[in-house]
Design a protein around this motif. Structure first.
Motif, PDB file in Angstrom:
ATOM      1  N   ILE A   1      -1.379   7.565 103.875  1.00  0.00           N
ATOM      2  CA  ILE A   1      -0.944   6.596 104.883  1.00  0.00           C
ATOM      3  C   ILE A   1       0.567   6.394 104.802  1.00  0.00           C
ATOM      4  N   ALA A   2       1.085   6.278 103.571  1.00  0.00           N
ATOM      5  CA  ALA A   2       2.527   6.107 103.396  1.00  0.00           C
ATOM      6  C   ALA A   2       3.295   7.326 103.902  1.00  0.00           C
ATOM      7  N   ALA A   3       2.759   8.521 103.670  1.00  0.00           N
ATOM      8  CA  ALA A   3       3.421   9.742 104.149  1.00  0.00           C
ATOM      9  C   ALA A   3       3.417   9.796 105.676  1.00  0.00           C
ATOM     10  N   ILE A   4       2.296   9.397 106.284  1.00  0.00           N
ATOM     11  CA  ILE A   4       2.234   9.335 107.749  1.00  0.00           C
ATOM     12  C   ILE A   4       3.265   8.330 108.262  1.00  0.00           C
ATOM     13  N   GLY A   5       3.427   7.232 107.540  1.00  0.00           N
ATOM     14  CA  GLY A   5       4.429   6.240 107.915  1.00  0.00           C
ATOM     15  C   GLY A   5       5.825   6.836 107.945  1.00  0.00           C
ATOM     16  N   CYS A   6       6.143   7.648 106.946  1.00  0.00           N
ATOM     17  CA  CYS A   6       7.460   8.301 106.911  1.00  0.00           C
ATOM     18  C   CYS A   6       7.640   9.227 108.107  1.00  0.00           C
ATOM     19  N   MET A   7       6.592   9.949 108.466  1.00  0.00           N
ATOM     20  CA  MET A   7       6.657  10.841 109.623  1.00  0.00           C
ATOM     21  C   MET A   7       6.906  10.045 110.906  1.00  0.00           C
ATOM     22  N   LEU A   8       6.219   8.907 111.054  1.00  0.00           N
ATOM     23  CA  LEU A   8       6.382   8.097 112.250  1.00  0.00           C
ATOM     24  C   LEU A   8       7.763   7.455 112.304  1.00  0.00           C
ATOM     25  N   ILE A   9       8.261   7.003 111.160  1.00  0.00           N
ATOM     26  CA  ILE A   9       9.606   6.420 111.104  1.00  0.00           C
ATOM     27  C   ILE A   9      10.651   7.461 111.459  1.00  0.00           C
ATOM     28  N   TYR A  10      10.480   8.682 110.946  1.00  0.00           N
ATOM     29  CA  TYR A  10      11.396   9.778 111.285  1.00  0.00           C
ATOM     30  C   TYR A  10      11.369  10.045 112.788  1.00  0.00           C
ATOM     31  N   SER A  11      10.163  10.125 113.357  1.00  0.00           N
ATOM     32  CA  SER A  11      10.029  10.398 114.779  1.00  0.00           C
ATOM     33  C   SER A  11      10.619   9.274 115.629  1.00  0.00           C
ATOM     34  N   ALA A  12      10.515   8.039 115.142  1.00  0.00           N
ATOM     35  CA  ALA A  12      11.003   6.889 115.905  1.00  0.00           C
ATOM     36  C   ALA A  12      12.510   6.723 115.838  1.00  0.00           C
ATOM     37  N   THR A  13      13.162   7.333 114.844  1.00  0.00           N
ATOM     38  CA  THR A  13      14.590   7.055 114.626  1.00  0.00           C
ATOM     39  C   THR A  13      15.495   8.283 114.630  1.00  0.00           C
TER      40      THR A  13
ATOM     41  N   PHE B   1      12.867   1.625 125.060  1.00  0.00           N
ATOM     42  CA  PHE B   1      12.059   0.584 125.688  1.00  0.00           C
ATOM     43  C   PHE B   1      11.462  -0.397 124.681  1.00  0.00           C
ATOM     44  N   ILE B   2      11.271   0.060 123.428  1.00  0.00           N
ATOM     45  CA  ILE B   2      10.650  -0.802 122.412  1.00  0.00           C
ATOM     46  C   ILE B   2      11.664  -1.027 121.293  1.00  0.00           C
ATOM     47  N   PRO B   3      12.301  -2.197 121.220  1.00  0.00           N
ATOM     48  CA  PRO B   3      13.354  -2.453 120.229  1.00  0.00           C
ATOM     49  C   PRO B   3      12.899  -2.315 118.780  1.00  0.00           C
ATOM     50  N   ALA B   4      11.746  -2.906 118.422  1.00  0.00           N
ATOM     51  CA  ALA B   4      11.295  -2.894 117.022  1.00  0.00           C
ATOM     52  C   ALA B   4      10.371  -1.712 116.752  1.00  0.00           C
ATOM     53  N   LEU B   5      10.780  -0.544 117.209  1.00  0.00           N
ATOM     54  CA  LEU B   5       9.899   0.619 117.187  1.00  0.00           C
ATOM     55  C   LEU B   5       9.528   1.042 115.767  1.00  0.00           C
ATOM     56  N   ARG B   6      10.481   1.025 114.848  1.00  0.00           N
ATOM     57  CA  ARG B   6      10.229   1.550 113.497  1.00  0.00           C
ATOM     58  C   ARG B   6       9.568   0.527 112.578  1.00  0.00           C
ATOM     59  N   THR B   7       9.541  -0.738 112.996  1.00  0.00           N
ATOM     60  CA  THR B   7       9.015  -1.787 112.119  1.00  0.00           C
ATOM     61  C   THR B   7       7.661  -2.296 112.621  1.00  0.00           C
TER      62      THR B   7
ATOM     63  N   ILE C   1       4.436  -9.178 111.768  1.00  0.00           N
ATOM     64  CA  ILE C   1       3.467  -8.713 110.775  1.00  0.00           C
ATOM     65  C   ILE C   1       3.526  -7.186 110.730  1.00  0.00           C
ATOM     66  N   PRO C   2       4.013  -6.583 109.634  1.00  0.00           N
ATOM     67  CA  PRO C   2       4.106  -5.116 109.567  1.00  0.00           C
ATOM     68  C   PRO C   2       2.753  -4.460 109.355  1.00  0.00           C
ATOM     69  N   LEU C   3       2.679  -3.182 109.696  1.00  0.00           N
ATOM     70  CA  LEU C   3       1.470  -2.403 109.468  1.00  0.00           C
ATOM     71  C   LEU C   3       1.546  -1.817 108.065  1.00  0.00           C
ATOM     72  N   PRO C   4       0.556  -2.087 107.200  1.00  0.00           N
ATOM     73  CA  PRO C   4       0.634  -1.690 105.783  1.00  0.00           C
ATOM     74  C   PRO C   4       0.950  -0.213 105.567  1.00  0.00           C
ATOM     75  N   LEU C   5       2.032   0.037 104.829  1.00  0.00           N
ATOM     76  CA  LEU C   5       2.465   1.366 104.400  1.00  0.00           C
ATOM     77  C   LEU C   5       2.915   2.263 105.548  1.00  0.00           C
ATOM     78  N   LEU C   6       2.863   1.775 106.784  1.00  0.00           N
ATOM     79  CA  LEU C   6       3.342   2.556 107.925  1.00  0.00           C
ATOM     80  C   LEU C   6       4.677   2.039 108.442  1.00  0.00           C
ATOM     81  N   SER C   7       4.812   0.725 108.544  1.00  0.00           N
ATOM     82  CA  SER C   7       6.026   0.129 109.088  1.00  0.00           C
ATOM     83  C   SER C   7       7.211   0.314 108.150  1.00  0.00           C
ATOM     84  N   TYR C   8       8.393   0.445 108.739  1.00  0.00           N
ATOM     85  CA  TYR C   8       9.631   0.515 107.970  1.00  0.00           C
ATOM     86  C   TYR C   8       9.899  -0.848 107.336  1.00  0.00           C
TER      87      TYR C   8
END
Length: 366
Positions: free
Chosen positions: A23-35, A254-260, A333-340
Motif C-alpha cells: 500500500i505504501a509503495a502504491i502511495g509513492c506511485m500515486l504521489i509521483y503521478s500527481a506531482t 483542478f484538484i489543489p490537494a491532489l497529493r494529500t 483526513i489522509p488516506l493511510p499510507l497512500l497520502s503524502y
C-alpha cells in the motif's frame, strides 16, 4: 535469550507486513503521478520515501520492544504527546488557519498524529489492568479523560478532522470495554447536546463545509469545488482507468490537494474501478487480519491495543473515501499510507509495528 528472540521474530506475519508495504509503495506511485508535472525535481516523492524509511525504522522499534514494556512507559509517551499539544496551543504558529505543526529546521511534524498511537497505548494499558466485565462510572470517566485531553487540545488548534479521528477510541472503549445501556443513553444525549453547542462555536468556514456537504451545488467554485472535481476524476477513470501518469485533473490543476487528502481521486482516475477495488481489498485484508490478531492476542491489553490501532485505519479509509465521492463533508483526513505526509505515514507504520508486536508475542511463553 538470542534464540528466544529469533524464534519470536520468526513469527511475524509477513502477509500483513507485506500488504502494508505494498500500500505504501502504491502511495509513492500515486504521489509521483500527481506531482511529476509540477515538481520535475521529484522533491515530494523523495520526501515521502524518506518519511517511509523513518517510519519503517520506527515500526521496527515498536515491533522489537515487547508491548507490555510499552504499556509501562505509556504514561510517559502520552505525557510527551500532551506536552507537545500544549506547546502548540500556546506557542504554535498558524499554518492554513491551524496551529498543528512544529517546525524543526526546514522540516515540520504534526504531534497530534503521534499522540494517536500514544493514546491508544494508554487506553490499552488501562484495559489491561481493568478486568471488570462492565466499566463503572469512575472507569468510564477515566477513559473519557484519557481520550478527551488530546481531543480538547487538538480542537484548540483548531483541527476538527484530526480531533474526530480520536473518537473511534471512545467507540472501542464503549463496545469492547463494556458499557451498560443506561450509560449508552446518557452518552447519546450528551453527544446530541454537544453537537448542538458545537454548531454555535464553529467558525463560519467549518459551518460552510457542512452546508456544502448537504448541497454540493451551494458553492461549486468554492467549498464544493474539490469534491466535485474529485467525483469527476474518479468517474472519468471508468473500469480500467486512464493509465499511469495519464490523469488530467491533476495536470490541469483542478484538484489543489491532489497529493494529500485527495490522492484517492488520482487512484480512481488513473487506475479505474479495478485499481480502486485492489487498493480497498488490500485495506480490507489489513483490517480482517488485524481483527484476527486481536482475537488471538494473549491478553486483554493486546486485544485492545490492536482494536484501537486498526480503528484508526478504518476511520481514515471510510472518511477519506466518503468525502471524495460526496458522502461526507470535506475534512483533512489522509488516506493511510497512500497520502503524502510525513507524520501520518510514520504514525501508520508505527501502528503496523505495534499490531505485529501483539500478534507475534502470543507465541511467547510467560
Amino acid at each position: 535469550m538470542l534464540r528466544e528472540r529469533s524464534r519470536t521474530f520468526s513469527n511475524i506475519d509477513l502477509n500483513f507486513l507485506g500488504t502494508a508495504l505494498v500500500i505504501a509503495a502504491i502511495g509513492c506511485m500515486l504521489i509521483y503521478s500527481a506531482t511529476y508535472f509540477s515538481d520535475p525535481s521529484l522533491s515530494y516523492l523523495r520526501r515521502q520515501i524518506l518519511w517511509m524509511a523513518i517510519g519503517f525504522a520506527l515500526m521496527l522499534v515498536f515491533l522489537a520492544i515487547d508491548y507490555h514494556v510499552l504499556f509501562d512507559i505509556a504514561p510517559i509517551l502520552y505525557g510527551i504527546g500532551l506536552a507537545l499539544l500544549v506547546y502548540l496551543a500556546v506557542f504554535g504558529h498558524q499554518t492554513a488557519n491551524m496551529k498543528g505543526w512544529i517546525r524543526i529546521g526546514g522540516s515540520q511534524f504534526q504531534p497530534s498524529e503521534f499522540t494517536k498511537v500514544f493514546t491508544a497505548l494508554m487506553l490499552a494499558k488501562f484495559f489491561d489492568s481493568n478486568e471488570r466485565a462492565y466499566l463503572n462510572l469512575r472507569s468510564f470517566i477515566q477513559v473519557t479523560l484519557i481520550i478527551g485531553a488530546p481531543v480538547t487540545l487538538i480542537l484548540l488548534q483548531p483541527d476538527f478532522g484530526t480531533a474526530a479521528s480520536f473518537f473511534p477510541l471512545l467507540a472501542v472503549a464503549m463496545f469492547f470495554g463494556g458499557i451498560r445501556w443506561k450509560v449508552w443513553v446518557v452518552t447519546i444525549l450528551i453527544a446530541v447536546l454537544v453537537a448542538g453547542l458545537g454548531w454555535g462555536v464553529m467558525k463560519s468556514y467549518q459551518k460552510e463545509r457542512i452546508l456544502t456537504y448537504l448541497d454540493s451545488n451551494r458553492d461549486p467554485l468554492g467549498k464544493g469545488y474539490q469534491v466535485m472535481q474529485a467525483k469527476i476524476a474518479i468517474g472519468s477513470g471508468g473500469i480500467h482507468g486512464k493509465g499511469f501518469r495519464n490523469g488530467t485533473q491533476g495536470k490541469l490543476g483542478f484538484i489543489p490537494a491532489l497529493r494529500t487528502d485527495f490522492i484517492f481521486s488520482v487512484l480512481g482516475e488513473e487506475w479505474g474501478f479495478i485499481g480502486v477495488m485492489i487498493v480497498l481489498s488490500l485495506y480490507l485484508f489489513l483490517i480482517v487480519q488485524a481483527l484476527t490478531f486481536a482475537k488471538h492476542a494473549r491478553d486483554r491489553g493486546g486485544t485492545f491495543l490492536v482494536i484501537c490501532l486498526i480503528s484508526f485505519f478504518i476511520f481514515h479509509v471510510l472518511i477519506n473515501v466518503s468525502m471524495q465521492i460526496g458522502v461526507m463533508p470535506t475534512t483533512g483526513i489522509p488516506l493511510p499510507l497512500l497520502s503524502y505526509g510525513g507524520s501520518s505515514t510514520m504514525m501508520f507504520l508505527m501502528a503496523i509495528g505495534l499490531m505485529l508486536n501483539v500478534d507475534m508475542r502470543r507465541f511467547v511463553n510467560e
